[in-house]
Motif scaffolding. Structure first.
Motif, PDB file in Angstrom:
ATOM      1  N   ASP A 192      15.784  84.505 -31.635  1.00 12.11           N
ATOM      2  CA  ASP A 192      15.737  84.028 -33.010  1.00 12.11           C
ATOM      3  C   ASP A 192      14.712  84.853 -33.798  1.00 12.11           C
ATOM      4  OD1 ASP A 192      15.269  82.571 -35.304  1.00 12.11           O
ATOM      5  OD2 ASP A 192      15.305  80.644 -34.280  1.00 12.11           O
ATOM      6  N   ASP A 250      17.803  69.775 -34.569  1.00 10.12           N
ATOM      7  CA  ASP A 250      18.778  70.837 -34.351  1.00 10.12           C
ATOM      8  C   ASP A 250      20.141  70.179 -34.115  1.00 10.12           C
ATOM      9  OD1 ASP A 250      16.442  72.210 -34.320  1.00 10.12           O
ATOM     10  OD2 ASP A 250      16.786  73.249 -32.441  1.00 10.12           O
ATOM     11  N   LYS A 263      25.419  74.342 -33.451  1.00 11.85           N
ATOM     12  CA  LYS A 263      25.558  75.438 -34.415  1.00 11.85           C
ATOM     13  C   LYS A 263      24.414  75.558 -35.409  1.00 11.85           C
ATOM     14  CE  LYS A 263      30.416  76.588 -34.478  1.00 11.85           C
ATOM     15  NZ  LYS A 263      31.246  75.410 -34.174  1.00 11.85           N
ATOM     16  N   TYR A 264      23.564  74.559 -35.494  1.00  7.40           N
ATOM     17  CA  TYR A 264      22.504  74.726 -36.480  1.00  7.40           C
ATOM     18  C   TYR A 264      21.166  74.255 -35.920  1.00  7.40           C
ATOM     19  CZ  TYR A 264      23.183  69.741 -37.495  1.00  7.40           C
ATOM     20  OH  TYR A 264      23.304  68.389 -37.400  1.00  7.40           O
ATOM     21  N   ARG A 265      20.130  74.657 -36.602  1.00 11.27           N
ATOM     22  CA  ARG A 265      18.808  74.307 -36.106  1.00 11.27           C
ATOM     23  C   ARG A 265      17.792  74.331 -37.243  1.00 11.27           C
ATOM     24  NH1 ARG A 265      19.706  79.518 -35.802  1.00 11.27           N
ATOM     25  NH2 ARG A 265      17.997  80.991 -36.057  1.00 11.27           N
ATOM     26  N   ASN A 308      18.744  76.686 -40.285  1.00  9.78           N
ATOM     27  CA  ASN A 308      19.021  77.942 -39.570  1.00  9.78           C
ATOM     28  C   ASN A 308      17.985  79.053 -39.805  1.00  9.78           C
ATOM     29  OD1 ASN A 308      21.200  76.894 -38.255  1.00  9.78           O
ATOM     30  ND2 ASN A 308      22.620  77.449 -39.901  1.00  9.78           N
TER      31      ASN A 308
END
Ligand code: BMA
Length: 380
Positions: free
Chosen positions: A352, A327, A336-338, A299
């Protein structure tokens, strides 16, 4: 006459591989694979190829949109390297453990190759003894699947499926697409059934050698480059503890992620620098390609991570490639995440915060993305 014919044949065989200094582990590797291997060595002074796992398949809030790519969305250019994952193929599943259909994966691999990029494949195989996933360390699984072990026949049947998948990877001229194969990675950790806490160096080497021999000699798969890939290690001896030997490996790599709060310490960049120093030395001695096979900061909660941490740690080390992990897609990961920066509206606070920093990495000229990779003609 006979002699002339013989010399002629020999000459014909030598011509295509003239100027090829580095030998692949597979002595019967396809010409394209040998060329890729040597071109990657030649490209070392040109920069570091940039890769991303599952890049064409999904990203935050999307999946399977033709032509879409996480990296291309971020910087306007596709990556130079595409990573894919085989986990669950061994169970005859149609989709992998991260929900990517194997048929789509084959097309994505062809797509990445046609753009001039390189392909790498990992394998989070299920535990062959307990039937649970790769993270289940029970059952002395490695001892059980090497020759002489109870589950050896099962393991061979798994490799048969890996071979079928690999042999299905062809370009539009019908030639096999070279793949950097990276099985049994992060073995110096303690979380997979092939890790050092549940597998001796001898067992690991036997597994590696058998896998190599079976795929090359029995299944006639000759378009793979083999990547050896621990996680932590402190010195050359530690790095080589599970090394099966020069005749079984093409690429020397390791995985290294950022954890914790990087704003109050320099641990990540210092350790990365130290390990890359050990890696590049040992790779040079063994005539193997050095690479950072997995990295990232989940994230990216530190906006300048790419330049202040990752690039700082890499410094001037000459390595072939770095590869950011995947991701979370819509199905697996709930978007939800990366690990890669994103311009998507799914980021709650607008753009971002790490995006501009990633852009700095992109324009630094130290990394190779799609266009330069294509210009380098890595397969010719
Ligand atoms: C891991 C995680 C998992 C994933 C696996 C295989 O590091 O990303 O969610 O299933 O890799 O790709």
């Amino acid at each position: 006459m006979k002699r002339l014919l013989f010399t002629g044949i020999l000459f014909l065989q030598i011509i295509p591989i003239m100027g090829q200094v580095y030998q692949t582990a597979d002595k019967k590797a396809s010409i394209t694979t040998i060329k890729l291997f040597n071109n990657l060595f030649k490209a070392l002074p040109e920069g570091i190829l940039f890769g991303h796992q599952d890049d064409l398949a999904y990203g935050l809030g999307w999946e399977y949109i033709p032509g879409k790519s996480v990296i291309q969305d971020a910087v306007g250019e596709y990556p130079a390297m595409y990573g894919w994952e085989l986990g669950d193929l061994e169970l005859d599943a149609l989709i992998n453990l991260d929900s990517v259909p194997f048929k789509k994966m084959t097309s994505f691999i062809q797509e990445g190759y046609e753009k001039g990029g390189i392909i790498t494949i990992s394998w989070h195989a299920n535990n062959p003894v307990t039937g649970k996933n790769a993270w289940d360390i029970g059952g002395n699984a490695v001892a059980s699947i090497i020759p002489g072990g109870e589950k050896h026949a099962l393991y061979k049947s798994w490799l048969d499926k890996v071979a079928v998948f690999m042999l299905g990877l062809k370009n539009n001229k019908g030639e096999y697409i070279p793949v950097i194969f990276r099985p049994f990675h992060e073995f110096t950790g303690n979380w997979f059934w092939w890790c050092q806490n549940v597998c001796t160096p001898e067992e690991y080497k036997a597994l590696w050698k058998f896998t190599f021999d079976y795929l090359t000699n029995t299944k006639q798969v000759h378009h793979l480059l083999y990547a050896y890939n621990p996680e932590k290690f402190e010195n050359e001896a530690g790095y080589l503890q599970y090394y099966p030997g020069d005749e079984y490996v093409d690429i020397m790599s390791f995985d290294f992620y950022q954890y914790g709060d990087p704003s109050n310490n320099s641990d990540f960049e210092n350790t990365l620098d130290k390990r890359l120093g050990i890696l590049t030395e040992v790779a040079k001695k063994h005539k193997k390609l050095p690479a950072l096979a997995e990295t990232g900061f989940l994230n990216i909660p530190y906006a300048e991570w790419f330049t202040k941490k990752l690039m700082k740690g890499i410094g001037n080390h000459q390595i072939s490639y770095i590869h950011l992990w995947r991701d979370g897609g819509l199905v697996n990961g709930n978007g939800k995440y990366r690990f890669a920066p994103s311009q998507d509206h799914f980021i709650p606070v607008g753009r971002d915060p790490s995006f501009m920093d990633f852009y700095k990495l992109y324009i630094s000229n130290k990394f190779i993305f799609e266009k330069k990779a294509r210009d380098l003609k890595l397969y010719q």
